[in-house]
Enzyme design. Structure first.
Site, PDB file in Angstrom:
ATOM      1  N   ASP A 479     -14.939 -17.116 -54.244  1.00 24.85           N
ATOM      2  CA  ASP A 479     -14.278 -18.403 -54.441  1.00 24.85           C
ATOM      3  C   ASP A 479     -12.897 -18.223 -55.067  1.00 24.85           C
ATOM      4  OD1 ASP A 479     -14.000 -21.153 -54.366  1.00 24.85           O
ATOM      5  OD2 ASP A 479     -15.868 -21.561 -55.416  1.00 24.85           O
ATOM      6  N   ASP A 549     -15.806 -28.292 -49.630  1.00 23.17           N
ATOM      7  CA  ASP A 549     -16.732 -28.677 -50.704  1.00 23.17           C
ATOM      8  C   ASP A 549     -17.405 -30.007 -50.405  1.00 23.17           C
ATOM      9  OD1 ASP A 549     -16.425 -26.446 -52.254  1.00 23.17           O
ATOM     10  OD2 ASP A 549     -15.044 -27.346 -53.693  1.00 23.17           O
TER      11      ASP A 549
END
Length: 731
Positions: A479, A549
């Site tokens: 990430d 997301d």
């Protein structure tokens, strides 16, 4: 196919299976762009270019030939300042402060295969017979600047790959102010400009607008390719749609700040240029040094956007993505993030994994919160040590528990970041991007490590590798949750500070290359707050990306549809999450959430232990269905049938390369009272074959399915979906 040089004309003819690209050398040695489009069998003797004298406001560099002005000439790598007033592909400042250079071709060679780019991600070949490469060597005698232009054509892909290397062969330092990957001049402006734009949680909306005089552009100044703009544009004929019309695609293999632009000039010609963003960029090129630009992948389609996309999909799936997982089906996973966030222990994780095993799930992924004292997002990034309060037995113990269920174990990292509240930052406060005497702006309560530094890269490689060696980890989610501010490095001298952002990307690529090479058995998935770094550069190291997301099924229709414009379905992570959805708070059925997520690398991101028996039954059915079709999703050809940007419904399908089977999905957002009947036409099937519909056993001709279609079942309520699976009959 391949590359041919016609010396009597000074013409290079580059051919893919269905396209031609031609470059002509003027008597002066200037390479000009002659043609790019549908394949021409033989190089024309004349008619590709038209030289005419224009008004005096288009100056003539050669007094003896007033038909030539760089202001009107379609060039391959244009400069500014010698009569071309359009945007240049490069700009170099010389020792005397001037920026005037004039490149001419001094040599060329045609080689079989495709040379690698040093330190940069790129497409590749596994056999030299798969491609041919033209190398043009240009030089400016006064400055000693040498530019090496590379053009690769593939024998099985309708793609042309370009890049440029700038080399200082002179005796003084050159300052690169602009170093784009490519420039392409078109003879007219009758195009629409396509881009993929958005924001966090709503990435890659498809935006289309007609070209107008002047500049139209997209860019990122964020230090990454970004949620806001993707490093891809296309020029499409006004009548071009999914199945017809000419389309020119431009996809940059780069993960940092970029620019992509189309300039329409006074004569309504169009110049497309794309590459590293020259904003806040400068690179000092010492004598003997070189600078490699990122690779640009260009695709021409005469059969609309769909064929352009499928060309990118096949190339990126097979000759950009690498490693053992490129050709393997991806596992069905469950991720604990939206189930627990930071609040978990080993027992809670094991309980979710146990239910996952019962439902047929193959991989458990432990997300953020397993290291340091990470009880929220305000600490511990950079301290890659297991939090023994949550996991007293460490990762090895937890992985063993998951493995005992015959499931694989995966782990989340955010290696490029550092928390101000961390042991790493307290020990090395100069290791982050910063400018002395200026505020260090935080985002998500974190700073960015300075990957332009070799010592920081070494630390990341060793610290991440140390964790991966401690447990049987087979999946990593990598990430990166913020963009760059105060872009400076403590180790670079003042005259090189504007190199920091690009040096960061080069450092990142080095880190990724070393870690992924050291752990080839691990499936790596990139992420940047979802799709904030969904680009070809990252796919070279990690064959899939967390698409967004936002896991809401309705939002994902637009996100996944837009992403498919250039990126294959096999690169998209797509999960079923809980309702109300945590991003938009929408309620959608479990079936619809599953049908949307199956159009990607499938998984779940919720607390399986909280599900009812009925929900578990549905999940078990979905998991098995996905296992039955994932070879189509991950390796098949993708066809878009209806667009969420044009109406209330969306449809797409995946079909085997040999057209023997297919999977199609239809989604309707809002119910309509007393709605008209509707039929869905499929694509890509064999019109001479018979297909069996798995859901009913009915037999249909491929021609009927494509030309007449099937009625869409009656769907009650908002946010509904249905699917079809077809298998070609034998005999």
């Amino acid at each position: 196919m391949g590359i041919t040089y016609h010396s009597e004309q000074g013409l290079f003819h580059l051919q893919t299976p269905n396209t031609s690209y031609m470059i002509q050398l003027l008597p002066s040695g200037v390479p000009v762009h002659a043609f790019w489009g549908r394949k021409i069998a033989e190089a024309p003797q004349k008619g590709l270019l038209d030289f005419q004298e224009r008004a005096s406001f288009s100056p003539n560099p050669y007094p003896e030939d007033r038909s030539i002005s760089f202001d009107t000439l379609p060039q391959e790598f244009p400069a500014y300042g010698t009569s071309d007033f359009r945007h240049p592909a490069y700009q170099v400042q010389l020792e005397d402060g001037s920026t005037i250079t004039e490149l001419v071709c001094v040599d060329h060679k045609i080689v079989q295969g495709k040379p690698k780019l040093d330190g940069m991600p790129s497409t590749y070949v596994e056999n030299v017979k798969e491609a041919h490469t033209l190398v043009l060597e240009l030089k400016d005698e006064k400055s000693g600047l040498r530019v090496v232009l590379s053009y690769t054509v593939f024998s099985e892909h309708d793609a042309i790959v370009r890049s440029a290397k700038l080399v200082n062969t002179g005796g003084s330092t050159l300052k690169l102010l602009r170093a784009l990957s490519a420039s392409v001049d078109f003879k007219h402006d009758r195009f629409h400009f396509l881009q993929l734009s958005g924001a966090w949680a709503r990435e890659r909306d498809l935006v289309r607008r007609p070209l107008v005089p002047g500049m139209q552009s997209i860019e990122s100044r964020r230090g990454s390719s970004s949620h806001q703009q993707n490093p891809f544009i296309a020029l499409a004929a006004p009548n071009a749609d999914e199945d017809q019309g000419e389309v020119y695609g431009f996809s940059l293999v780069y993960s940092g700040s970029f620019i992509a632009q189309a300039e329409v000039d006074q004569f309504r010609t169009t110049r497309v240029s794309i590459g590293i963003n020259p904003f806040d960029f400068q690179w000092n090129l010492e004598e003997g040094e070189s600078f490699q630009t990122p690779e640009l992948v260009m695709v021409f389609s005469s059969a609309g956007l769909g064929e352009m996309s499928r060309t990118y999909h096949r190339l990126y799936r097979t000759r950009l993505c690498r490693g053992v997982h490129r050709d393997q089906t991806r596992p069905v996973l469950v991720n604990n993030w939206e189930a627990t966030y930071f609040d978990f222990n080993a027992e809670k994780i094991e309980s979710i994994a146990k239910v996952g095993k019962e439902l047929g799930i193959e991989l458990f992924v432990l997300d953020d919160g397993w290291f340091g004292y990470r009880d929220s997002d305000n600490s511990s990034l950079g301290d890659w040590k297991v939090d023994k309060r949550k996991l007293p037995g460490g990762l090895a113990d937890l992985a063993m528990r998951v493995n005992s269920l015959n499931m694989e174990f995966g782990l989340w990292f955010e290696p490029e970041m550092v928390s101000p509240d961390s042991d790493l930052y307290r020990a090395h406060p100069d290791w982050c991007l910063h400018v002395p005497g200026q505020r260090r702006t935080e985002a998500r309560q974190q700073l960015i490590l300075d990957l332009s530094r070799e010592d920081v890269c070494d630390y990341l490689i060793e610290s991440v590798s140390a964790v991966l060696r401690t447990a049987p980890i087979t999946y990593v989610k990598w990430d990166m949750n913020r963009n760059m501010t105060e872009i400076g490095s403590a180790l670079l001298p003042p005259e090189r500070q504007r190199e920091t952002a690009h040096r960061y990307i080069l450092g990142l690529y080095r880190v990724l290359e070393e870690i992924t090479s050291a752990f080839p058995h691990i499936l790596f998935e990139s992420c940047s707050g979802g799709g904030g770094r969904f680009d070809p550069g990252m796919l070279h190291y990690m064959p899939q990306t967390w698409t967004s997301d936002n896991t809401d099924a309705v939002s994902r229709l637009r996100i996944q549809y837009g992403t498919s414009m250039v990126y294959p379905v096999s690169t998209m992570g797509a999960h079923v999450s809980a309702i109300p959805n945590h991003q938009v708070h929408r309620m959608t059925s479990l079936q619809t959430r599953g049908d949307v997520a199956m159009s990607g690398n499938f998984g779940y991101e919720l607390d399986l232990t909280q599900m009812t028996d009925e929900e578990k039954t549905e999940v078990k059915r979905q998991v098995q269905q996905y296992k039955d079709i994932r070879h189509l999703v991950q390796f098949g050809d993708f066809y878009r049938l209806r667009s969420p940007f044009e109406g209330n419904d969306t449809a797409w399908m995946m079909i085997a390369e040999d057209r023997s089977e297919a999977f199609a999905a239809y989604f309707r957002v809002l119910a309509e009272p007393n709605a008209p009947l509707d039929w869905l036409r499929f694509k890509g099937l064999d019109p001479t074959a018979k297909y069996c519909l798995a859901e009913t056993g009915s037999i249909y001709g491929g021609d009927q399915l494509m030309y007449a279609g099937l009625p869409i079942p009656r769907l009650n309520g908002d946010y509904q979906s249905c699917v079809w699976r077809f298998t070609r009959m034998i005999g």
